[in-house]
Design a protein around this motif. Structure first.
Motif, PDB file in Angstrom:
ATOM      1  N   ILE A  85       0.867  -1.176   0.000  1.00  0.00           N
ATOM      2  CA  ILE A  85       0.000   0.000   0.000  1.00  0.00           C
ATOM      3  C   ILE A  85       0.904   1.227   0.000  1.00  0.00           C
ATOM      4  O   ILE A  85       1.946   1.222   0.661  1.00  0.00           O
ATOM      5  CB  ILE A  85      -0.885   0.024   1.274  1.00  0.00           C
ATOM      6  N   ASN A  86       0.506   2.264  -0.700  1.00  0.00           N
ATOM      7  CA  ASN A  86       1.257   3.530  -0.726  1.00  0.00           C
ATOM      8  C   ASN A  86       2.734   3.303  -1.051  1.00  0.00           C
ATOM      9  O   ASN A  86       3.631   3.774  -0.349  1.00  0.00           O
ATOM     10  CB  ASN A  86       1.111   4.274   0.621  1.00  0.00           C
TER      11      ASN A  86
ATOM     12  N   LEU B 244       3.495  -0.125   2.860  1.00  0.00           N
ATOM     13  CA  LEU B 244       2.879  -0.878   3.949  1.00  0.00           C
ATOM     14  C   LEU B 244       2.304  -2.180   3.407  1.00  0.00           C
ATOM     15  O   LEU B 244       1.697  -2.194   2.343  1.00  0.00           O
ATOM     16  CB  LEU B 244       1.753  -0.055   4.586  1.00  0.00           C
TER      17      LEU B 244
ATOM     18  N   ASN C  76      -0.486  -3.226   9.711  1.00  0.00           N
ATOM     19  CA  ASN C  76       0.226  -2.663   8.569  1.00  0.00           C
ATOM     20  C   ASN C  76       1.712  -2.640   8.888  1.00  0.00           C
ATOM     21  O   ASN C  76       2.154  -1.945   9.799  1.00  0.00           O
ATOM     22  CB  ASN C  76      -0.264  -1.238   8.276  1.00  0.00           C
TER      23      ASN C  76
END
Ligand SMILES: *[C@@H]1O[C@H](CO)[C@@H](O)[C@H](O)[C@H]1NC(C)=O
Ligand SMILES: *[C@@H]1O[C@H](CO)[C@@H](O)[C@H](O)[C@H]1NC(C)=O
Ligand SMILES: *[C@@H]1O[C@H](CO)[C@@H](O)[C@H](O)[C@H]1NC(C)=O
Ligand SMILES: *[C@@H]1O[C@H](CO)[C@@H](O)[C@H](O)[C@H]1NC(C)=O
Ligand SMILES: *[C@@H]1O[C@H](CO)[C@@H](O)[C@H](O)[C@H]1NC(C)=O
Length: 402
Positions: free
Chosen positions: A36-37, A54, A107
């Protein structure tokens, strides 16, 4: 070893990861699946292209129920370390009052680095850092990068901030951030890497790598889930057979050198609002005393001080440091600094060879054992000049062992 020219990297300073090299235009990064990101960048030496971000990891564990009030202030914190170090003290035993099942999706801040000239290698090294470091330990600076040396040999490296540390989720530092849960997260990351869930690449060989506390995590994970790892690399790690030796590592002096300070008071910019169960090493003198031997580059000590990770009370209180022999059958390497203060009282070759003794005791069934004692090095091996030769030796050991 293959050689190729490292990508010319642009260095930028960021608040949390001191130095990160941005991917030069035209260079392709690894697949970002699972992150993620995500951001892409090169490793410090430029031999790898990396993706950082993450990764949500679902995990459950039977943690310990710890009966400990979060210390109100630094006086109480220092007193707790004294209690933990006192012979005959029942503090640690009394603090554990039962078990506590925990589960959740966490995360985890992680990085996958692959060789700049091969974005889908088959072998990945899953590396777990020690305290008080973070994921950056494995790609710390140019010439101090496990990821670069693995890439020169054609392999991927995956490293992450342990739970509660760095940019990973920071749940309760006493009840949730504990070793049992940390070990389950490590195992789940191994499963995800082999299934192709991270980086869309089904790695066929997975090497479990640890430093210090990360070596403890890796050893416990390999005890419980031996099939998850094809080889083990334990750095900053000793464990002697209590039946045949009376020598023990005195961790008391190491804890004292550590000088654990309440994180939110010591580093208010990074730890604003974080509860007092989270601590950092107070200052660079403590980092040198606990982790380094001369000669070392003062800029590296400063970088370690500027990027230091935290530890929290749930970690030391939930860990048993005594092991019994493992049935692990893959290759195992143990690498220690010759003057490790934390594990060998400052001398890993006296009064016995602690590194070889650890292998003989814990890994009697290993297909191949490799012992390496890095010259003029303390516990923080990757911050010493001996780091790169040690990691180069390791790659050659693995290549000979498969
Ligand atoms: C990803 O980045 C966005 C934009 O900065 C942010 O709002 C979001 O919370 C981030 N996601 C996670 C899981 O941190
Ligand atoms: C620290 O907190 C304890 C209570 O846990 C209190 O008795 C003590 O006076 C405090 N010390 C300082 C220096 O504030
Ligand atoms: C905790 O988990 C273990 C293992 O899954 C299980 O045997 C035990 O019953 C659980 N305990 C509680 C209190 O739920
Ligand atoms: C290794 O295998 C033996 C025999 O099956 C067993 O008794 C022992 O508990 C195992 N050790 C570990 C650490 O799992
Ligand atoms: C460890 O002890 C041996 C034997 O006395 C000595 O030769 C060696 O120099 C010592 N190592 C360190 C790092 O002091």
């Amino acid at each position: 070893m293959r050689s190729f020219t490292p990508a010319t990297a642009v260095m930028v300073l960021s608040a949390t990861h001191a130095v990160q090299a941005i991917l030069p235009s035209g260079l392709q990064g690894p697949d970002q699946s699972g992150f993620i990101n995500a951001t892409v960048h090169t490793s410090n030496g430029g031999f790898s292209v990396c993706v950082s971000g993450l990764i949500p990891v679902q995990a459950s564990a039977t943690n310990y129920k710890i009966n400990l009030d979060v210390p109100k202030n630094q006086t109480d914190t220092t007193e707790l370390w004294l209690k933990l170090s006192t012979p005959g003290s029942t503090f640690a035993r009394d603090a554990v009052t039962g078990t506590n099942n925990v589960s959740g999706t966490f995360n985890m801040a992680a990085t996958l680095c692959v060789p700049a000239d091969n974005l889908a290698p088959k072998e990945v090294h899953l590396a777990t850092h020690g305290s008080p470091y973070n994921a950056q330990y494995w790609d710390f600076a140019p010439d101090y990068s496990y990821a670069d040396i693995a890439a020169m040999h054609g392999h991927a490296t995956f490293f992450y901030d342990r739970l509660g540390i760095g940019k990973s989720d920071r749940p309760d530092g006493t009840q949730i951030v504990q070793s049992p849960l940390g070990v389950e997260i490590l195992h789940n990351l191994a499963v995800m890497l082999k299934s192709g869930a991270i980086g869309n690449n089904r790695f066929t060989k997975l090497v479990g790598v640890g430093h210090s506390f990360g070596s403890l995590f890796t050893t416990v994970a390999a005890t419980k889930y031996p099939e998850a790892f094809d080889a083990l690399v334990l750095t900053g790690f000793t464990s002697l057979d209590p039946a045949t030796t009376t020598v023990t590592a005195s961790t008391t002096a190491f804890f004292a050198a550590f000088n654990a300070a309440i994180a939110s008071q010591n580093e208010p910019l990074s730890y604003d609002g974080v509860d007092n169960s989270f601590m950092v090493v107070d200052n660079p003198i403590g980092l040198q005393h606990a982790f380094l031997r001369t000669p070392f580059d003062p800029a590296i000590l400063n970088l370690a001080a500027a990027t230091k990770g935290s530890l929290s009370w749930g970690e030391p209180l939930s860990f048993t440091t005594s092991f019994t022999p493992l049935n692990f059958t893959g290759p195992v390497a143990v690498i220690n600094g010759d003057a490790d203060f934390a594990l060998c009282n400052g001398n890993c070759t006296y009064p016995l060879d602690w590194t070889t003794a650890t292998l003989d005791y814990l890994f009697p069934k290993a297909a191949k054992q490799g012992a390496y004692v890095a010259p003029r090095s303390g516990h923080g091996l990757n911050l010493q000049y001996a780091a790169a030769p040690a990691f180069e030796w390791l790659q050659q050991f693995l290549e000979r062992s498969w």
